[in-house]
Design a protein around this motif. Structure first.
Motif, PDB file in Angstrom:
ATOM      1  N   ALA A 136       0.834  -1.209   0.000  1.00 11.62           N
ATOM      2  CA  ALA A 136       0.000   0.000   0.000  1.00 11.62           C
ATOM      3  C   ALA A 136       0.865   1.254   0.000  1.00 11.62           C
ATOM      4  CB  ALA A 136      -0.913   0.004   1.223  1.00 11.62           C
TER       5      ALA A 136
ATOM      6  N   SER B 229       1.480   2.703  -3.903  1.00 10.88           N
ATOM      7  CA  SER B 229       0.731   3.955  -4.092  1.00 10.88           C
ATOM      8  C   SER B 229       1.671   5.134  -4.343  1.00 10.88           C
ATOM      9  CB  SER B 229      -0.133   4.245  -2.859  1.00 10.88           C
ATOM     10  OG  SER B 229      -1.049   3.207  -2.634  1.00 10.88           O
TER      11      SER B 229
ATOM     12  N   PHE C 184       3.051   5.029  -7.880  1.00  9.44           N
ATOM     13  CA  PHE C 184       2.027   5.441  -8.857  1.00  9.44           C
ATOM     14  C   PHE C 184       1.885   6.963  -8.866  1.00  9.44           C
ATOM     15  CE2 PHE C 184      -2.129   6.684 -10.299  1.00  9.44           C
ATOM     16  CZ  PHE C 184      -2.367   5.861 -11.385  1.00  9.44           C
ATOM     17  N   VAL C 185       1.821   7.555  -7.674  1.00 15.16           N
ATOM     18  CA  VAL C 185       1.681   9.017  -7.571  1.00 15.16           C
ATOM     19  C   VAL C 185       2.852   9.711  -8.262  1.00 15.16           C
ATOM     20  CG1 VAL C 185       1.718  10.965  -5.947  1.00 15.16           C
ATOM     21  CG2 VAL C 185       0.260   8.997  -5.488  1.00 15.16           C
TER      22      VAL C 185
ATOM     23  N   PHE D 215      -7.999  10.891  -7.590  1.00 15.81           N
ATOM     24  CA  PHE D 215      -7.349   9.589  -7.439  1.00 15.81           C
ATOM     25  C   PHE D 215      -5.931   9.744  -6.889  1.00 15.81           C
ATOM     26  CE2 PHE D 215      -5.487   5.554  -9.317  1.00 15.81           C
ATOM     27  CZ  PHE D 215      -6.169   4.714  -8.447  1.00 15.81           C
ATOM     28  N   ILE D 216      -5.209  10.786  -7.347  1.00 15.48           N
ATOM     29  CA  ILE D 216      -3.861  11.065  -6.837  1.00 15.48           C
ATOM     30  C   ILE D 216      -3.938  11.408  -5.344  1.00 15.48           C
ATOM     31  CG2 ILE D 216      -1.928  12.695  -6.942  1.00 15.48           C
ATOM     32  CD1 ILE D 216      -1.821  10.719  -9.209  1.00 15.48           C
TER      33      ILE D 216
ATOM     34  N   PHE E 126      -6.283  10.426  -3.238  1.00 13.69           N
ATOM     35  CA  PHE E 126      -6.632   9.177  -2.538  1.00 13.69           C
ATOM     36  C   PHE E 126      -5.389   8.297  -2.340  1.00 13.69           C
ATOM     37  CE2 PHE E 126      -7.721   4.639  -3.121  1.00 13.69           C
ATOM     38  CZ  PHE E 126      -8.403   4.427  -1.921  1.00 13.69           C
ATOM     39  N   LEU E 127      -4.600   8.114  -3.413  1.00 12.24           N
ATOM     40  CA  LEU E 127      -3.414   7.255  -3.317  1.00 12.24           C
ATOM     41  C   LEU E 127      -2.338   7.869  -2.412  1.00 12.24           C
ATOM     42  CD1 LEU E 127      -2.872   5.755  -6.880  1.00 12.24           C
ATOM     43  CD2 LEU E 127      -3.777   4.649  -4.853  1.00 12.24           C
ATOM     44  N   SER E 128      -2.252   9.189  -2.370  1.00 10.31           N
ATOM     45  CA  SER E 128      -1.299   9.851  -1.466  1.00 10.31           C
ATOM     46  C   SER E 128      -1.665   9.558  -0.014  1.00 10.31           C
ATOM     47  CB  SER E 128      -1.285  11.364  -1.713  1.00 10.31           C
ATOM     48  OG  SER E 128      -0.907  11.644  -3.039  1.00 10.31           O
TER      49      SER E 128
ATOM     50  N   VAL F 196      -3.446   6.923   0.987  1.00  9.65           N
ATOM     51  CA  VAL F 196      -3.183   5.486   1.176  1.00  9.65           C
ATOM     52  C   VAL F 196      -1.698   5.250   1.450  1.00  9.65           C
ATOM     53  CG1 VAL F 196      -3.123   3.231  -0.005  1.00  9.65           C
ATOM     54  CG2 VAL F 196      -5.145   4.688  -0.192  1.00  9.65           C
ATOM     55  N   SER F 197      -0.835   5.936   0.707  1.00  9.76           N
ATOM     56  CA  SER F 197       0.607   5.775   0.874  1.00  9.76           C
ATOM     57  C   SER F 197       1.052   6.230   2.265  1.00  9.76           C
ATOM     58  CB  SER F 197       1.350   6.570  -0.202  1.00  9.76           C
ATOM     59  OG  SER F 197       2.742   6.396  -0.076  1.00  9.76           O
TER      60      SER F 197
END
Length: 526
Positions: free
Chosen positions: A216, A220, A223-224, A238-239, A241-243, A245-246
């Motif tokens: 995770a 993540s 990807f960001v 989405f960026i 959200f993934l930030s 999550v990271s």
């Protein structure tokens, strides 16, 4: 075959074979991170993919790489280093064959992810195998030999990829891995030994939550960094959200690894002061290495109109300089030259390279202007890689060497990802800023601007265009020249900022060295 750590040291023919095998595998992995860059357009055409889709060919590999790198030491302990290294080579080689045979873009992305899982293990495990195959007093030389593969690899990718694309087709950038992978697997199973790590964990003891939190966090984050610029960073939900999550994944991962009895990554190894210094320097080195490897080919192709092969070949002399320097740097470390001084010198030389590049960049720069600057870059990287790596692992023993190598490898990769993400973002934004600053100079009321437009209009009218068409084309030419100049100015700024980053690191290294007076890194490897 499992042996104690002291028995891993090899001599003569066996050590030569093990060293060649490990460097070959490290080179395979690193070349594959950059070789696809020049083939994306061909892949896009033959697989009917969009530009966003085909970017996943790079992203999938990078995400798999950074996920598996921190886990390599633990996986080596569970399955035996020789077995794990051999399986990783076979996985990488098989995935290379499948990538070449992919019939659509998402098949290729899936196989690239599998290839990245095998490749991430190759890099760190190769470093550990080389380090442990040499006696303590020759570890500097061991890292020098390993460093030849790591530094030359990113540079070899673009020209090799360009040559293959020009003379064959994109599947062959994957097929060339197959014979090398087969030879490496056979040599690994024949010559490499596994250290004795003690009892293996049962499946119910495996740190599954740690693995999940690591995926995770790292997945993540990668990807960001890969997609942030094209998705407009934090303007994209989405960026964001993934930030989140990271960040949450990082906190959960640290908590889990510090409290679980059998962690997937041993964070306690970070108590070693030399390693902490080393991973910081590895991050900065990755930033400069991958960042400058990205900028130069893009600049020469988009601004100067060079081919992919020519752009890649430009970097070769500097990489050869680094490779030639490596054994000499290794010898200097063996003789007790402090790594801290060499790293400081390397950062200063890299600063000189970036300042030189800042001075010579124009819309018409020729290869002769780049040549000696890139030789200087090669010298700087030579002074950095071996001392940083040796310093990182110098006071570690046994399985801690593998754990430390995993951290330095991961931070070098993440430094590269951060470097590429930040540089691509700032190139775009600085180009826009410079364009705004340049536009007032194209004021239509100024005599020289009017003369330039009239001159261009007349030249187009002479080619058969009507007066209005010629005027429009004249304005397009001026707009293009402004965009080109503003882009060049943005590259100049990037090189200047990159150089200042390296310059500001010099006093930090010297301060840390004084603060760690109890452990002299130059003495520690003896």
């Amino acid at each position: 075959m499992s042996v104690h750590a002291d028995d891993l040291v090899e001599y003569g023919f066996r050590r030569v074979i093990i060293t060649i095998t490990a460097v070959m595998c490290a080179l395979l992995e690193i070349v594959d991170t950059t070789i696809v860059n020049v083939a994306l357009t061909n892949m896009r055409g033959s697989l009917g993919a969009t530009l966003t889709d085909v970017a996943w060919v790079i992203t999938a590999y990078a995400i798999a790489n950074v996920i598996v790198i921190p886990m390599t030491s633990w996986l080596s302990q569970q399955f035996g280093r020789r077995n794990y290294f051999a399986v990783s080579i076979i996985l990488f080689t098989t995935a290379s064959f499948l990538c070449g045979n992919a019939t659509n873009i998402w098949e290729l992305v899936a196989f690239r992810f599998i290839q990245g899982l095998g490749g991430g293990a190759l890099l760190v495990t190769a470093q550990t195998i080389i380090t442990e195959s040499y006696p303590a007093e020759k570890r500097g030389m061991a890292q020098a030999i390993y460093g030849m593969g790591v530094i030359v690899g990113p540079t070899l990718g673009p020209p090799l990829g360009g040559y293959i694309i020009d003379h064959a087709s994109w599947p062959f950038i994957f097929y060339i891995n197959i014979p090398i992978g087969i030879i490496a697997a056979i040599l690994t199973l024949t010559f490499v030994k596994s250290p004795k790590y003690g009892e293996k964990l049962r499946s119910n003891q495996v740190d599954w939550w740690g693995i999940l939190f690591l995926i995770a966090f790292i997945g993540s984050l990668q990807f960001v960094l890969e997609h942030g610029q094209q998705d407009d960073w934090f303007n994209d939900n989405f960026i964001i959200f993934l930030s989140i999550v990271s960040f949450v994944g990082l906190l959960a991962f640290i908590w889990r690894e510090l409290t679980y009895a059998h962690p997937i990554v041993n964070l306690n190894v970070l108590k070693d002061g030399n390693l902490r210094i080393g991973i910081l320097m590895s991050f900065i080195m990755g930033f400069g290495l991958y960042g400058s490897t990205l900028i130069i080919p893009i600049y020469t192709q988009s601004i100067l109109g060079w081919t992919a092969t020519d752009a890649g070949l430009l970097l070769i002399p500097g990489s050869i300089t680094t490779a030639i320097m490596m054994p000499f740097i290794g010898k200097m470390i063996q003789k007790g030259v402090p790594q801290g001084y060499m790293v400081a010198c390397g950062f200063f030389v890299f600063f000189l390279f970036t300042f030189w590049m800042n001075q010579v960049m124009t819309p018409d720069t020729g290869v002769e202007h780049f040549y000696w600057a890139l030789i200087l870059r090669g010298i700087g990287l030579g002074l950095l890689f071996v001392p940083v790596t040796t310093l990182s692992l110098s006071t570690l023993k046994g399985k801690s060497i593998g754990e430390g190598a995993a951290f330095t490898g991961m931070m070098r990769q993440l430094g590269g990802s951060f470097g590429i993400a930040i540089i691509t973002t700032y190139i775009t934004r600085l180009a826009q800023k410079h364009r705004v600053d340049l536009l007032p100079h194209l004021d239509g009321t100024r005599l020289e601007v009017q003369q330039r437009i009239i001159g261009l209009q007349k030249s187009f009218m002479a080619k058969g265009y009507s007066s209005n068409e010629a005027l429009n084309k004249a304005h397009q030419i001026l707009e293009y020249s402004v965009m080109k100049q503003s882009t060049v100015l943005s590259y100049m700024d990037i090189f200047l900022y990159l150089g200042l980053l390296f310059l500001f690191c010099i006093p930090i290294i010297l301060l840390i060295k004084k603060g760690k007076s109890k452990i002299d890194p130059a003495e520690a490897i003896h």
